[in-house]
Design an enzyme around this catalytic site. Structure first.
Site, PDB file in Angstrom:
ATOM      1  CB  ILE A 160      -0.776  -0.115   1.201  1.00 12.36           C
ATOM      2  CG1 ILE A 160      -2.016  -0.935   1.050  1.00 12.36           C
ATOM      3  CG2 ILE A 160      -1.704   1.301   1.449  1.00 12.36           C
ATOM      4  CD1 ILE A 160      -2.764  -1.515   2.301  1.00 12.36           C
ATOM      5  NE  ARG A 240      -6.745  -2.562  11.123  1.00 12.87           N
ATOM      6  CZ  ARG A 240      -6.851  -3.019  10.039  1.00 12.87           C
ATOM      7  NH1 ARG A 240      -6.789  -1.825   9.167  1.00 12.87           N
ATOM      8  NH2 ARG A 240      -7.307  -4.046   9.601  1.00 12.87           N
ATOM      9  CG  ASP A 264     -10.422   5.315   5.936  1.00 12.15           C
ATOM     10  OD1 ASP A 264     -11.376   5.645   5.951  1.00 12.15           O
ATOM     11  OD2 ASP A 264     -10.009   3.885   5.499  1.00 12.15           O
ATOM     12  CD  GLU A 269     -11.662   1.721  12.656  1.00  7.81           C
ATOM     13  OE1 GLU A 269     -10.909   2.672  12.597  1.00  7.81           O
ATOM     14  OE2 GLU A 269     -11.947   0.833  11.864  1.00  7.81           O
ATOM     15  CG  HIS A 287     -11.509   1.050   8.683  1.00 11.10           C
ATOM     16  ND1 HIS A 287     -11.282   0.445   9.430  1.00 11.10           N
ATOM     17  CD2 HIS A 287     -10.895   0.516   7.263  1.00 11.10           C
ATOM     18  CE1 HIS A 287     -10.077  -0.399   9.253  1.00 11.10           C
ATOM     19  NE2 HIS A 287     -10.004  -0.097   7.833  1.00 11.10           N
ATOM     20  N   GLY A 289     -11.106   2.494   3.381  1.00 11.01           N
ATOM     21  CA  GLY A 289      -9.690   2.184   2.780  1.00 11.01           C
ATOM     22  C   GLY A 289     -10.012   1.127   1.520  1.00 11.01           C
ATOM     23  CB  SER A 290     -10.823  -2.357   1.596  1.00 11.00           C
ATOM     24  OG  SER A 290     -11.907  -2.589   2.268  1.00 11.00           O
TER      25      SER A 290
HETATM   26  C1  GLV Z   1      -8.774  -3.043   6.009  1.00 13.97           C
HETATM   27  O1  GLV Z   1      -8.457  -2.215   7.058  1.00 13.97           O
HETATM   28  C2  GLV Z   1      -8.063  -4.060   6.084  1.00 13.97           C
HETATM   29  O2  GLV Z   1      -7.210  -4.545   6.891  1.00 13.97           O
HETATM   30  O3  GLV Z   1      -8.467  -4.953   4.969  1.00 13.97           O
END
Ligand code: GLV
Length: 321
Positions: A160, A240, A264, A269, A287, A289-290
């Site tokens: 990432i 995180r 994010d 959370e 959150h 991200g994905s």
């Molecule tokens: C998302 O935060 C993941 O770890 O896939």
């Protein structure tokens, strides 16, 4: 005909994933889609051969030690595995897999979004327009920080982190990074390596957190790091919440010792520190991200690939324990 293996799916996943899972397994699904409590998860695991869990299920040493004998594999619907006690899984001989690669692009996009939003004060501006407080254009109002020529650091240069670097390069920034060891790859040669995270924060105007959450990275963004970034600095976190000392970040943002943050992810959370809701110069996302449809399907397929490989007697490609 052999009996299909029994699989628990702890959250509702996108439809193509559920359809494929139902074809190959005797499924138990948490139809409410509410995260299980530890007791509910322990009860739901009874009689299962495998479980497809998500980051909302804490699989700690106690849960793993008490898991039924039948349970042989936990496939997590995430790249992060900080919600699973990997050592406890190894001790118990429980296979654990994750979903790398498929969420790299989506998460890197969110990192870019947060960087721009925080640096250009998008949250404050959006709230002003939405709440009817926009009275006039102003030559000196809402001045943010441009990215061209700025020093942008990435903490953690895994998949990432590299994808973030590739996306930010065309913005005309100088890129820096810190990771445990220098990364030896041609596309990384233009990035400056810093042997300590504090060096990275001292050298940069913007730092983006993309390292995994481990005991070693907990609160790696502490008061000293934030002060090293300085009053014009911008902090972004797509990893995180545990990597950041939130008390230190909140006081720096409110005292003007840090210009802005884009987050994010949060400690505890979704029950985040109430103070986040009132801080002007932080851009908050839940959150995401994905969170693209393509990615969330691909994550489910990847988790099922791992489960299928395991139950066919092979080694799952994304085994982490
Ligand atoms: C998302 O935060 C993941 O770890 O896939």
């Amino acid at each position: 005909m052999t009996k299909p293996n029994r699989l628990l799916i702890t959250r509702i996943l996108p439809e193509p994933v559920m359809t494929r899972a139902a074809r190959n397994y005797e499924l138990t699904v948490n139809d409410d889609d509410l995260p299980y409590s530890p007791e509910e998860l322990a009860a739901a695991l009874i009689g299962q051969d495998g479980a497809l869990v998500s980051l909302t299920e804490k699989c700690d040493a106690q849960l793993i030690a008490g898991a039924p004998e039948t349970l042989r594999i936990l496939a997590t619907y995430s790249v992060g595995v900080d919600h699973i006690d990997i050592d406890a899984a190894r001790r118990r001989g429980l296979i654990v897999t994750n979903t790398p690669d498929v969420l790299t692009d989506a998460t890197a996009e969110i990192a870019v979004l947060l960087t721009l939003a925080a640096a250009r004060r998008a949250g404050e501006g959006e709230r002003m327009v939405r709440e009817g407080r926009w009275q006039r254009w102003s030559p000196t109002g809402f001045l943010g920080t441009g990215l061209v020529g700025k020093q942008v650091g990435i903490l953690g240069l895994g998949r990432i982190g590299r994808a973030i670097a590739a996306r930010l390069k065309p913005f005309g920034v100088d890129l820096h990074y810190h990771s445990r060891n220098p990364v030896d790859a041609p596309e990384i040669s233009a990035l400056t390596y810093h042997p300590s995270s504090l060096d990275l924060f001292s050298a940069c105007d913007v730092v983006i957190i993309a390292a995994a959450a481990t005991a070693q990275t907990r609160h790696i963004v502490n008061a000293a790091a934030i002060d090293a970034l300085g009053p014009q600095g911008v902090l972004v976190n797509v990893s995180r919440g545990d990597l950041v000392d939130e008390d230190a970040l909140i006081s720096a943002l409110t005292d003007g010792r840090l210009a802005a943050a884009g987050l994010d992810v949060f400690q505890g959370e979704p029950n985040i520190d109430e103070r986040w809701r009132t801080i002007r110069n932080v851009f908050l996302l839940p959150h995401l991200g994905s969170a693209t449809i393509e990615t969330r399907i691909a994550m489910g397929m990847r988790a099922l690939d791992n489960l299928d490989q395991f139950f066919a007697g092979g080694e799952p490609a994304d085994r982490v324990a």
